[in-house]
Design an enzyme around this catalytic site. Sequence first.
Site, PDB file in Angstrom:
ATOM      1  N   ASP A 123      50.393  42.279  46.737  1.00  0.00           N
ATOM      2  CA  ASP A 123      49.429  42.420  46.252  1.00  0.00           C
ATOM      3  C   ASP A 123      49.001  43.270  44.927  1.00  0.00           C
ATOM      4  O   ASP A 123      49.656  43.646  44.401  1.00  0.00           O
ATOM      5  CB  ASP A 123      49.076  42.559  47.449  1.00  0.00           C
ATOM      6  CG  ASP A 123      47.408  43.250  47.534  1.00  0.00           C
ATOM      7  OD1 ASP A 123      46.436  42.628  47.179  1.00  0.00           O
ATOM      8  OD2 ASP A 123      47.264  44.115  47.909  1.00  0.00           O
ATOM      9  N   ASP A 129      45.733  45.255  44.831  1.00  0.00           N
ATOM     10  CA  ASP A 129      45.303  46.304  44.598  1.00  0.00           C
ATOM     11  C   ASP A 129      45.637  47.754  45.751  1.00  0.00           C
ATOM     12  O   ASP A 129      45.821  47.033  47.283  1.00  0.00           O
ATOM     13  CB  ASP A 129      42.986  46.440  45.199  1.00  0.00           C
ATOM     14  CG  ASP A 129      42.696  45.159  44.370  1.00  0.00           C
ATOM     15  OD1 ASP A 129      43.172  45.749  42.739  1.00  0.00           O
ATOM     16  OD2 ASP A 129      42.131  44.067  43.738  1.00  0.00           O
ATOM     17  N   LYS A 141      33.237  39.742  45.662  1.00  0.00           N
ATOM     18  CA  LYS A 141      31.946  38.822  45.895  1.00  0.00           C
ATOM     19  C   LYS A 141      31.625  38.408  46.812  1.00  0.00           C
ATOM     20  O   LYS A 141      30.268  38.658  47.200  1.00  0.00           O
ATOM     21  CB  LYS A 141      32.226  37.230  44.852  1.00  0.00           C
ATOM     22  CG  LYS A 141      32.648  37.263  43.201  1.00  0.00           C
ATOM     23  CD  LYS A 141      31.981  36.197  43.405  1.00  0.00           C
ATOM     24  CE  LYS A 141      32.974  34.825  43.127  1.00  0.00           C
ATOM     25  NZ  LYS A 141      34.245  35.015  42.985  1.00  0.00           N
TER      26      LYS A 141
END
Length: 257
Positions: free
Chosen positions: A7, A9, A52
């Site tokens: 991953d 972040d 988003k």
Amino acid sequence: MPALVFDCDGVLADTERYGHLPAFNQTFAEFGLPVRWSEDEYARKLLIGGGKERMASLLTPEFVAANGLPADPDGQREVLARWHRRKTEIYTAMVADGRLPGRPGVRRLVDDAHHAGWALAVASTSAEPSVRAVLEHVVGTGRAADFTVLAGDVVPRKKPAPDIYQLALDRLGAEPDAVVVVEDSRNGLLAAAGAGLPCLVTVNGYTEHEEFSEAALVVSSLGDPDGEHTTVLANRSAARPGGWITIDDVAALLKEA
């Protein structure tokens, strides 16, 4: 060929607290929005996969009406795209300025995996420019070229859905019993588990109290010989880590799987 899939972040770097959160808040300020997420508020937003999508959580009918925003779906998609585009610009500039150092042990483990013949990949719900910026900053431009990068809207459903890891298996041409995922959150762990992949969890300040019962191994960090050492928080694998996670420890997760 075995594969190690990271991953981004919270795994490659502590990007959430020192990168994404201030970038979101600067974006809100530039667009004149009356929103400033605190660390506690942002911790709750992290339960939503994707930048988003976190911004979209603001668009309640009351917020839309109070701030003169479009009420129709097409208008809202366009507004969200503008907000997110600017947020990504702010964030990537922060990475380029060296404000987000890599987490302990990441570059070392990546180099060891490469030299041991492992394929390397990143699978993230963040925007691809953000992911590539962090990856190059943490492991170096040359080593970053060895990675398969899967990021942003490449799958219809984001974590905790397993789609991103199913796509990683397809792109890498790998079988589930030859892939180890490195994650930092429960959503990421559930995505890996849903794809049938063993998961090594490296917690951070936002995720250290989450539930990781499906993980093969849970540690404080990957650790380094000359820096921060690893604390094992839970171990359901054949690995027996010392002061830092080695590629042999990672390989042991495959044996257990």
